[in-house]
Design a protein around this motif. Structure first.
Motif, short mmCIF file in Angstrom:
data_model
loop_
_atom_site.label_atom_id
_atom_site.label_comp_id
_atom_site.label_asym_id
_atom_site.label_seq_id
_atom_site.Cartn_x
_atom_site.Cartn_y
_atom_site.Cartn_z
N VAL A 1 -1.80 3.84 9.41
CA VAL A 1 -0.72 2.81 9.00
C VAL A 1 0.18 3.64 10.14
CG1 VAL A 1 -1.50 1.95 7.29
CG2 VAL A 1 0.31 3.78 7.52
N THR A 2 1.89 2.67 10.45
CA THR A 2 3.04 2.67 11.03
C THR A 2 3.73 2.43 10.15
OG1 THR A 2 2.17 0.96 12.54
CG2 THR A 2 1.09 2.51 13.50
N THR A 3 4.23 1.09 9.36
CA THR A 3 5.70 0.49 8.58
C THR A 3 5.26 0.69 7.60
OG1 THR A 3 3.95 -1.78 8.68
CG2 THR A 3 5.24 -1.03 11.43
N PRO A 4 6.19 0.61 7.24
CA PRO A 4 6.34 0.25 5.47
C PRO A 4 5.22 -0.57 4.81
CG PRO A 4 8.93 0.94 6.77
CD PRO A 4 7.80 0.54 7.42
N GLU A 5 6.13 -1.94 5.71
CA GLU A 5 4.85 -2.45 5.19
C GLU A 5 3.10 -2.74 5.23
OE1 GLU A 5 8.82 -4.21 6.90
OE2 GLU A 5 6.98 -2.68 7.57
N GLU A 6 2.31 -2.11 6.26
CA GLU A 6 1.48 -2.02 5.47
C GLU A 6 1.61 -0.43 5.18
OE1 GLU A 6 0.66 -2.28 10.67
OE2 GLU A 6 0.86 0.22 10.21
N ALA A 7 1.84 0.54 4.76
CA ALA A 7 1.83 1.46 3.58
C ALA A 7 1.48 0.86 2.23
CB ALA A 7 3.02 2.79 4.03
N ALA A 8 2.97 0.11 1.80
CA ALA A 8 2.37 -1.12 0.54
C ALA A 8 2.22 -1.26 0.29
CB ALA A 8 4.23 -1.52 0.86
N ALA A 9 1.44 -1.73 2.25
CA ALA A 9 0.12 -3.51 1.56
C ALA A 9 -1.44 -1.82 1.14
CB ALA A 9 0.07 -3.75 2.52
N ALA A 10 -1.41 -1.29 1.76
CA ALA A 10 -2.34 -0.45 1.29
C ALA A 10 -2.17 0.55 0.33
CB ALA A 10 -2.69 0.80 2.66
N ASN A 11 -1.26 0.50 -0.22
CA ASN A 11 -1.11 1.48 -2.00
C ASN A 11 -1.21 0.25 -2.73
OD1 ASN A 11 -0.13 2.87 -4.12
ND2 ASN A 11 2.00 1.44 -4.53
N ALA A 12 -0.90 -0.94 -2.60
CA ALA A 12 -1.38 -1.99 -3.42
C ALA A 12 -2.34 -2.45 -3.16
CB ALA A 12 -0.62 -3.77 -2.49
N ALA A 13 -3.63 -2.57 -2.68
CA ALA A 13 -5.03 -2.30 -2.23
C ALA A 13 -5.54 -1.36 -3.23
CB ALA A 13 -5.17 -2.32 -1.08
N GLY A 14 -4.72 -0.23 -2.91
CA GLY A 14 -5.36 1.16 -4.10
C GLY A 14 -6.27 1.54 -3.22
#
Length: 273
Positions: free
Chosen positions: A26-39
């Motif tokens: 990932v390269t952005t906070p939005e991508e990182a947050a989505a990955a976290n939300a997806a587990g």
């Protein structure tokens, strides 16, 4: 900070238990947050993108911070040439919440990091920073190359490296390496037997502009929407330029007014009245 996120021991136990590990670049906070939300279990984030905001967004994901091969810029954390440089960078990003560190530098540099109890992720197979020696191709399709790959993996294991990015190798070679090494094999184009499956977010979401790799899989196609937004952005900029040229921006509602008597008083004061 994020006491629920996994540690190296947890990732090792996932391998021991046969649990497949999911991993995204990932390269952005939005991508990182989505990955976290997806587990998603693990994230790979280059050091130039990793800061407190990214760590916050990554939540309970186990984060691998990429320490680039060679100097990146003139900052202490990114100008990497010696073992001391890499160690300083690892400590810097540890303080920001990095959980492990990608390092494709020489064995002596990897050993220095391992000797200082830094969790190190090495690289085997197609290694982009060494691409001039192999070209963009699968590595390990011959017995000799597969043997060299195995020896490279063994060497990193003796140094104390805990995981390896295993990139573009034959699936049965990936299976052998995963089953015969205690290290975590983070497979990117290494077949289904690798301990982890690692993809770039730009491939998963379909907005990558580079060549799509064989192992890439598009789960959503963001490209048309991204292009639509870019077209709308360009159109908005053109309209703004036109308004500036024609004098229609700024309009009355975009400006601050001054009462006539105050303006007159100002002018009189300026004229010495």
């Amino acid at each position: 900070m994020y006491h629920n996120r996994p540690h190296v021991e947890d990732i090792r136990n996932m391998k021991k238990n046969g649990e497949k590990i999911s991993m995204l670049f990932v390269t952005t906070p939005e991508e990182a947050a989505a990955a976290n939300a997806a587990g998603i279990h693990m994230l790979s984030i280059e050091s130039r993108f990793f800061d407190a905001e990214m760590r916050e967004a990554a939540g309970n994901c186990f984060v691998q911070v990429g320490l680039p091969y060679g100097a990146q810029d003139n900052s202490d954390a990114n100008a990497l040439a010696t073992a001391e440089d890499y160690l300083r960078a690892a400590f810097h990003y540890t303080r920001l919440g990095g959980d492990c560190f990608y390092c494709a530098a020489s064995y002596d540099i990897q050993k220095t990091l391992c000797d200082n109890h830094v969790p190190v992720v090495g690289h085997a197979g197609l290694i982009p920073s060494y691409i001039t020696w192999t070209g963009w191709r699968a590595v390990g399709k011959t017995a000799d190359e597969a043997l060299a790959l195995w020896k490279h993996v063994q060497k990193m294991e003796t140094l104390g490296v805990f995981a390896v990015e295993l990139e573009v190798v034959p699936d049965r070679i990936g299976k052998y390496l995963s089953e015969n090494s205690s290290m975590i094999m983070l497979g990117m184009g290494a077949g289904k037997y690798a301990d982890a499956q690692y993809l770039f977010t730009e491939d998963v979401c379909g907005y990558g502009k580079n060549h799509k790799p064989r192992h890439g899989k598009v789960y959503r196609n963001f490209a048309p929407e991204y292009q639509r937004l870019q077209d709308e952005r360009i159109a908005a900029f053109k309209e703004f330029k036109s308004d500036v040229r024609n004098g229609t921006y700024p309009a009355t509602e975009h400006t601050v007014a001054i009462e006539d008597r105050e303006l007159d008083a100002f002018i009189n004061a300026m004229n010495g009245s």
